[in-house]
Design a protein around this motif. Structure first.
Motif, PDB file in Angstrom:
ATOM      1  N   PRO A 217      17.227   6.854 -12.351  1.00 20.34           N
ATOM      2  CA  PRO A 217      16.972   5.411 -12.235  1.00 20.34           C
ATOM      3  C   PRO A 217      18.001   4.748 -11.333  1.00 20.34           C
ATOM      4  CG  PRO A 217      16.782   6.124 -14.523  1.00 20.34           C
ATOM      5  CD  PRO A 217      17.333   7.289 -13.764  1.00 20.34           C
ATOM      6  N   LEU A 218      17.547   3.741 -10.587  1.00 24.74           N
ATOM      7  CA  LEU A 218      18.391   3.056  -9.616  1.00 24.74           C
ATOM      8  C   LEU A 218      18.311   1.551  -9.873  1.00 24.74           C
ATOM      9  CD1 LEU A 218      20.060   3.178  -6.951  1.00 24.74           C
ATOM     10  CD2 LEU A 218      17.884   3.057  -5.721  1.00 24.74           C
ATOM     11  N   VAL A 219      19.476   0.899  -9.967  1.00 25.43           N
ATOM     12  CA  VAL A 219      19.536  -0.549 -10.158  1.00 25.43           C
ATOM     13  C   VAL A 219      19.988  -1.188  -8.856  1.00 25.43           C
ATOM     14  CG1 VAL A 219      20.569  -2.445 -11.461  1.00 25.43           C
ATOM     15  CG2 VAL A 219      20.065  -0.278 -12.613  1.00 25.43           C
ATOM     16  N   MET A 220      19.226  -2.207  -8.412  1.00 22.05           N
ATOM     17  CA  MET A 220      19.498  -2.850  -7.121  1.00 22.05           C
ATOM     18  C   MET A 220      19.564  -4.365  -7.294  1.00 22.05           C
ATOM     19  SD  MET A 220      16.785  -0.618  -4.894  1.00 22.05           S
ATOM     20  CE  MET A 220      15.611  -0.702  -6.239  1.00 22.05           C
ATOM     21  N   SER A 221      20.071  -5.031  -6.292  1.00 23.35           N
ATOM     22  CA  SER A 221      20.118  -6.488  -6.275  1.00 23.35           C
ATOM     23  C   SER A 221      18.717  -7.076  -6.441  1.00 23.35           C
ATOM     24  CB  SER A 221      20.724  -6.973  -4.950  1.00 23.35           C
ATOM     25  OG  SER A 221      20.453  -8.343  -4.739  1.00 23.35           O
ATOM     26  N   GLY A 222      18.646  -8.209  -7.113  1.00 25.07           N
ATOM     27  CA  GLY A 222      17.364  -8.867  -7.281  1.00 25.07           C
ATOM     28  C   GLY A 222      16.814  -9.466  -6.001  1.00 25.07           C
ATOM     29  N   ASP A 223      17.601  -9.478  -4.939  1.00 23.12           N
ATOM     30  CA  ASP A 223      17.170 -10.089  -3.680  1.00 23.12           C
ATOM     31  C   ASP A 223      16.495  -9.108  -2.728  1.00 23.12           C
ATOM     32  OD1 ASP A 223      18.113 -12.642  -4.356  1.00 23.12           O
ATOM     33  OD2 ASP A 223      20.146 -12.104  -3.761  1.00 23.12           O
ATOM     34  N   VAL A 224      16.396  -7.831  -3.109  1.00 21.88           N
ATOM     35  CA  VAL A 224      15.798  -6.848  -2.207  1.00 21.88           C
ATOM     36  C   VAL A 224      14.271  -6.951  -2.223  1.00 21.88           C
ATOM     37  CG1 VAL A 224      17.716  -5.245  -2.537  1.00 21.88           C
ATOM     38  CG2 VAL A 224      15.659  -5.015  -3.949  1.00 21.88           C
ATOM     39  N   THR A 225      13.674  -6.417  -1.165  1.00 17.56           N
ATOM     40  CA  THR A 225      12.223  -6.235  -1.111  1.00 17.56           C
ATOM     41  C   THR A 225      11.946  -4.742  -1.142  1.00 17.56           C
ATOM     42  OG1 THR A 225      11.842  -8.271   0.152  1.00 17.56           O
ATOM     43  CG2 THR A 225      10.122  -6.586   0.229  1.00 17.56           C
ATOM     44  N   ILE A 226      11.141  -4.328  -2.101  1.00 18.59           N
ATOM     45  CA  ILE A 226      10.821  -2.910  -2.276  1.00 18.59           C
ATOM     46  C   ILE A 226       9.404  -2.660  -1.781  1.00 18.59           C
ATOM     47  CG2 ILE A 226      10.562  -1.029  -3.942  1.00 18.59           C
ATOM     48  CD1 ILE A 226      12.513  -2.564  -5.757  1.00 18.59           C
ATOM     49  N   GLY A 227       9.263  -1.714  -0.861  1.00 19.76           N
ATOM     50  CA  GLY A 227       7.950  -1.324  -0.360  1.00 19.76           C
ATOM     51  C   GLY A 227       7.608   0.076  -0.839  1.00 19.76           C
ATOM     52  N   ILE A 228       6.456   0.243  -1.456  1.00 17.82           N
ATOM     53  CA  ILE A 228       6.033   1.547  -1.975  1.00 17.82           C
ATOM     54  C   ILE A 228       4.648   1.859  -1.412  1.00 17.82           C
ATOM     55  CG2 ILE A 228       5.568   2.937  -4.025  1.00 17.82           C
ATOM     56  CD1 ILE A 228       7.305   0.948  -5.607  1.00 17.82           C
ATOM     57  N   THR A 229       4.555   2.977  -0.683  1.00 20.17           N
ATOM     58  CA  THR A 229       3.277   3.387  -0.091  1.00 20.17           C
ATOM     59  C   THR A 229       2.793   4.660  -0.783  1.00 20.17           C
ATOM     60  OG1 THR A 229       3.919   2.479   2.060  1.00 20.17           O
ATOM     61  CG2 THR A 229       2.090   4.036   2.027  1.00 20.17           C
ATOM     62  N   LEU A 230       1.569   4.637  -1.270  1.00 17.20           N
ATOM     63  CA  LEU A 230       0.995   5.824  -1.905  1.00 17.20           C
ATOM     64  C   LEU A 230       0.589   6.817  -0.825  1.00 17.20           C
ATOM     65  CD1 LEU A 230       0.004   7.241  -4.497  1.00 17.20           C
ATOM     66  CD2 LEU A 230      -2.200   6.105  -4.148  1.00 17.20           C
ATOM     67  N   LYS A 231       1.130   8.026  -0.911  1.00 15.91           N
ATOM     68  CA  LYS A 231       0.866   9.050   0.094  1.00 15.91           C
ATOM     69  C   LYS A 231      -0.089  10.138  -0.400  1.00 15.91           C
ATOM     70  CE  LYS A 231       3.382   7.553   3.520  1.00 15.91           C
ATOM     71  NZ  LYS A 231       2.758   7.198   4.803  1.00 15.91           N
ATOM     72  N   SER A 232      -0.400  10.117  -1.672  1.00 17.67           N
ATOM     73  CA  SER A 232      -1.251  11.170  -2.233  1.00 17.67           C
ATOM     74  C   SER A 232      -2.722  10.897  -1.943  1.00 17.67           C
ATOM     75  CB  SER A 232      -1.042  11.256  -3.749  1.00 17.67           C
ATOM     76  OG  SER A 232       0.279  11.637  -4.046  1.00 17.67           O
ATOM     77  N   THR A 233      -3.457  11.972  -1.721  1.00 22.08           N
ATOM     78  CA  THR A 233      -4.906  11.871  -1.524  1.00 22.08           C
ATOM     79  C   THR A 233      -5.615  12.592  -2.665  1.00 22.08           C
ATOM     80  OG1 THR A 233      -4.914  13.888  -0.180  1.00 22.08           O
ATOM     81  CG2 THR A 233      -4.669  11.788   0.984  1.00 22.08           C
ATOM     82  N   HIS A 234      -6.827  12.161  -2.952  1.00 26.18           N
ATOM     83  CA  HIS A 234      -7.667  12.824  -3.953  1.00 26.18           C
ATOM     84  C   HIS A 234      -7.014  12.863  -5.338  1.00 26.18           C
ATOM     85  CE1 HIS A 234      -9.914  13.942  -0.429  1.00 26.18           C
ATOM     86  NE2 HIS A 234      -8.937  14.692   0.020  1.00 26.18           N
ATOM     87  N   GLU A 235      -6.262  11.830  -5.672  1.00 28.67           N
ATOM     88  CA  GLU A 235      -5.662  11.739  -7.001  1.00 28.67           C
ATOM     89  C   GLU A 235      -6.035  10.400  -7.635  1.00 28.67           C
ATOM     90  OE1 GLU A 235      -4.185  14.201  -8.364  1.00 28.67           O
ATOM     91  OE2 GLU A 235      -3.844  15.473  -6.627  1.00 28.67           O
ATOM     92  N   ASP A 236      -6.167  10.387  -8.972  1.00 32.77           N
ATOM     93  CA  ASP A 236      -6.400   9.138  -9.692  1.00 32.77           C
ATOM     94  C   ASP A 236      -5.055   8.466  -9.919  1.00 32.77           C
ATOM     95  OD1 ASP A 236      -9.159   9.322  -9.901  1.00 32.77           O
ATOM     96  OD2 ASP A 236      -9.062  10.518 -11.736  1.00 32.77           O
ATOM     97  N   VAL A 237      -4.840   7.332  -9.260  1.00 36.21           N
ATOM     98  CA  VAL A 237      -3.577   6.611  -9.358  1.00 36.21           C
ATOM     99  C   VAL A 237      -3.875   5.143  -9.656  1.00 36.21           C
ATOM    100  CG1 VAL A 237      -1.397   6.025  -8.216  1.00 36.21           C
ATOM    101  CG2 VAL A 237      -2.531   8.190  -7.686  1.00 36.21           C
ATOM    102  N   PHE A 238      -3.076   4.555 -10.543  1.00 31.82           N
ATOM    103  CA  PHE A 238      -3.330   3.186 -10.976  1.00 31.82           C
ATOM    104  C   PHE A 238      -2.055   2.349 -10.895  1.00 31.82           C
ATOM    105  CE2 PHE A 238      -6.282   6.003 -13.055  1.00 31.82           C
ATOM    106  CZ  PHE A 238      -7.497   5.357 -12.893  1.00 31.82           C
ATOM    107  N   LEU A 239      -2.266   1.077 -10.591  1.00 30.50           N
ATOM    108  CA  LEU A 239      -1.199   0.091 -10.632  1.00 30.50           C
ATOM    109  C   LEU A 239      -1.408  -0.748 -11.888  1.00 30.50           C
ATOM    110  CD1 LEU A 239       1.081  -1.702  -9.348  1.00 30.50           C
ATOM    111  CD2 LEU A 239      -0.772  -2.988  -8.238  1.00 30.50           C
ATOM    112  N   THR A 240      -0.351  -0.875 -12.709  1.00 33.47           N
ATOM    113  CA  THR A 240      -0.431  -1.677 -13.927  1.00 33.47           C
ATOM    114  C   THR A 240       0.639  -2.752 -13.877  1.00 33.47           C
ATOM    115  OG1 THR A 240      -1.152   0.276 -15.155  1.00 33.47           O
ATOM    116  CG2 THR A 240      -0.465  -1.627 -16.439  1.00 33.47           C
ATOM    117  N   LEU A 241       0.248  -3.997 -14.153  1.00 28.34           N
ATOM    118  CA  LEU A 241       1.140  -5.147 -14.072  1.00 28.34           C
ATOM    119  C   LEU A 241       1.365  -5.705 -15.466  1.00 28.34           C
ATOM    120  CD1 LEU A 241      -0.769  -6.687 -11.074  1.00 28.34           C
ATOM    121  CD2 LEU A 241       1.402  -5.476 -10.926  1.00 28.34           C
ATOM    122  N   ASP A 242       2.615  -5.623 -15.929  1.00 27.27           N
ATOM    123  CA  ASP A 242       2.991  -6.090 -17.271  1.00 27.27           C
ATOM    124  C   ASP A 242       2.162  -5.433 -18.367  1.00 27.27           C
ATOM    125  OD1 ASP A 242       5.161  -7.682 -16.787  1.00 27.27           O
ATOM    126  OD2 ASP A 242       4.042  -9.552 -16.677  1.00 27.27           O
TER     127      ASP A 242
END
Length: 287
Positions: A217-242
């Motif tokens: 686990p990594l803790v960072m400043s609250g002012d950063v912008t985090i970009g996450i790109t899904l690179k996997s193909t043919h997989e069931d992947v979900f985004l869950t918010l709260d």
């Protein structure tokens, strides 16, 4: 405060009884109680309350009262977080991290709120943008966490992660949790993430069952912008918010996560501090 919203766990009979009493209590003080339709339809005297949509309540309420648990409070916060309305969380079950005020303290706490004699804990929120093929298709605010998770039968997924435009790593894991300090005692904690005091301005990044054991686990400043790109193909992947809103992701989807301008304002308990809640909830010191 002339208009108070009531959010309740409608499937819990105890919450409905308390909500009925509260509505009469507010009416006796010439305060208008606001409720959503799914609560109004379960009340014995629905005409005593004003039934509005969640969006309308967010615009009109001076105070939000939550009856239930942390999940009910998070749902209410997502409705009203844009206006930073004070939220009074009353727990009718086991002690919660967010709904820390017991039923026995509800009316004294309400009296303090109505007189303006109360303190709030200001909680950082995250703004989450989902881009697909260069176009934003989802935009949300969350109080607890943003979770990317694979389906039950999917293989390990690849998530290319950058922080403020700088490449961090491509996580190979069952998923990834981006958490606020408030959410650090939720799903992130179960994935061995750090416990973070809710007054801090930071964000944690916790991989779920990483393929490489050195991915910690990594803790960072609250002012950063985090970009996450899904690179996997043919997989069931979900985004869950709260833990309440879900979106299916496809290869190439980009998540942009940053601190929201708005905050959630939780009314503090006068009888319990954060460390007592933490100690009691996690049963520290017990054998």
């Amino acid at each position: 405060m002339k208009k108070t919203a009531i959010f309740a766990k409608v499937h819990d009979p105890r919450c409905l009884v308390v909500a009925e009493d509260l509505i009469r209590w507010f009416r006796a003080r010439e305060i208008t109680p606001l409720v959503q339709e799914h609560l109004a339809c379960r009340l014995s005297q629905p005409e005593l309350a004003v039934c509005l949509s969640g969006e309308q309540i967010a615009e009109a309420a001076d105070l939000v009262l939550v009856l239930g648990g942390d999940g009910t409070l998070i749902s209410a916060a997502r409705h009203v977080g844009g206006r930073e309305v004070p939220i009074l969380g009353v727990n009718l079950g086991s002690l919660g991290f967010l709904t820390e005020i017991p039923l026995s303290e509800m009316y004294p706490a309400l009296e303090r709120c109505l007189s303006g004699d109360f303190e709030v804990s200001e909680r950082m929120m995250l703004q989450v943008s989902l881009e697909r093929q260069g176009r934003e298709i989802e935009l949300h605010r969350v109080l607890n966490d943003v979770v990317i998770n694979k389906g039950a039968l999917a293989r390990i997924i690849d998530m290319e992660t950058v922080v403020d435009g700088q490449y961090l790593t491509t996580f190979k894991a069952d998923g990834l949790i981006v958490s606020t300090p408030t959410g650090s005692t939720g799903y992130s904690l179960s994935a061995n993430g750090p416990i973070i005091h809710p007054d801090l301005e930071c964000v944690s990044l916790t991989p779920i069952c990483p393929h490489t054991l050195t991915n910690r686990p990594l803790v960072m400043s609250g002012d950063v912008t985090i970009g996450i790109t899904l690179k996997s193909t043919h997989e069931d992947v979900f985004l869950t918010l709260d833990g309440q809103t879900g979106v299916r992701l496809v290869c190439g989807d980009l998540l942009q996560i940053r601190k929201a301008q708005q905050r959630t304002r939780l009314v503090r308990s006068t009888s319990k501090d954060y460390y007592e809640v933490l100690r009691t909830k996690l049963k520290w010191g017990e054998r």
